[in-house]
Design an enzyme around this catalytic site. Structure first.
Site, short mmCIF file in Angstrom:
data_model
loop_
_atom_site.label_atom_id
_atom_site.label_comp_id
_atom_site.label_asym_id
_atom_site.label_seq_id
_atom_site.Cartn_x
_atom_site.Cartn_y
_atom_site.Cartn_z
N HIS A 155 -29.42 -27.62 21.17
CA HIS A 155 -30.10 -27.67 19.99
C HIS A 155 -31.46 -27.97 20.37
O HIS A 155 -32.37 -28.76 19.62
CB HIS A 155 -29.73 -28.53 18.95
CG HIS A 155 -28.54 -28.43 18.51
ND1 HIS A 155 -27.21 -29.20 18.87
CD2 HIS A 155 -27.53 -27.51 17.68
CE1 HIS A 155 -26.30 -28.73 18.47
NE2 HIS A 155 -26.32 -27.71 17.69
S1 FES Z 1 -29.59 -31.45 20.87
FE1 FES Z 1 -27.60 -31.06 19.78
S2 FES Z 1 -26.17 -31.55 21.43
FE2 FES Z 1 -27.87 -31.90 22.18
#
Ligand code: FES
Length: 197
Positions: A155
Site C-alpha cells: 500500500h
Molecule cells: S503499506 Fe500496507 S502492508 Fe505495508
C-alpha cells in the site's frame, strides 16, 4: 527458499521485479553467501537466537535472515545513508521512535547499537508485508526527494534507512528493531542481549 540473501542496491534495477518469497520481500541477488552459524530450522522456528557473520557485508548491502519466522535485515549503511537519516526527519511520523518497538539501546537516530549497521524486523507495521530495499536517492519511481529507504509494495508505505515511517503513508509506526548484541566486530546475535549470555 533461501534464508540468507544479500541485497546489492546498485543491482536493484536488475532485480526490481523479484517476487517476495514467503514474507522475505527485500529485493535480492543471490550473490556471495554471508556465512552464518544458525541453529536448525526447527530451533529457529521456536525462536532460538541466530548468530550472523557480517564480515562480508559491504557498505550499502543488506542481508536477510530469518528469526522467529520473520525476515530480519542487517544493512551496512554508508556515510551517505547515515547522513540521510537527519535530512529525512522532517517528513517522518515518529522521528524519535517513541511509539515504536525497539530495545532501549536502539533508541537513537540510527536505531542501532553501531551507527553503520541497521538490524531490523523487515515487516511493515501496516498489514505485515515485507518492504523493498530502495536505497537510490532520487529513485525515478518514488520521487526526486527520495533519500533512500524502504518501500512497501502493498500500500505504498515508505520508511527511511532506519525503518522510520514517513508521514502520509499507511504504516502507523516504525518497523521494529529486534533485541541483538555483538559477539565481536564481525559477529552479532539476533534474539539475545548483553547480560543474557
Ligand atoms: S503499506 Fe500496507 S502492508 Fe505495508
Amino acid at each position: 527458499m533461501k534464508s540468507d540473501e544479500i541485497d546489492h542496491g546498485k543491482r536493484r534495477l536488475l532485480t526490481a521485479t523479484a517476487t517476495a518469497l514467503g514474507g522475505v520481500g527485500a529485493v535480492s541477488v543471490a550473490v556471495p553467501f554471508v556465512a552464518s552459524m544458525q541453529p536448525s530450522a526447527r530451533a529457529q522456528a521456536a525462536g532460538a537466537p541466530i548468530e550472523i557473520d557480517i564480515s562480508a557485508l559491504r557498505p550499502g548491502e543488506l542481508v536477510v535472515h530469518k528469526w522467529r519466522g520473520k525476515p530480519v535485515w542487517v544493512l551496512h549503511r554508508t556515510e551517505e545513508m547515515l547522513a540521510s537519516l537527519k535530512t529525512a526527519e522532517e517528513g517522518l511520523t515518529d522521528p524519535q521512535s517513541a511509539g515504536s518497538e525497539q530495545p532501549d539501546y536502539a533508541l537513537n537516530r540510527q536505531r542501532s547499537l553501531k551507527p553503520e549497521y541497521l538490524v531490523l524486523v523487515g515487516v511493515c507495521t501496516h498489514l505485515g508485508c515485507s518492504p523493498k530495499f530502495r536505497p537510490e536517492p532520487g529513485d525515478e519511481e518514488i520521487g526526486a526527494d527520495w533519500a533512500g529507504g524502504f518501500l512497501c509494495p502493498c500500500h505504498g508505505g515508505r520508511y527511511d534507512l532506519a525503518g522510520r515511517v514517513f508521514k502520509g503513508t499507511p504504516p502507523p509506526k516504525n518497523m521494529a528493531v529486534p533485541p541483538y548484541m555483538y559477539l565481536s566486530d564481525s559477529r552479532l546475535v539476533i534474539g539475545l542481549e548483553e547480560g543474557e549470555v
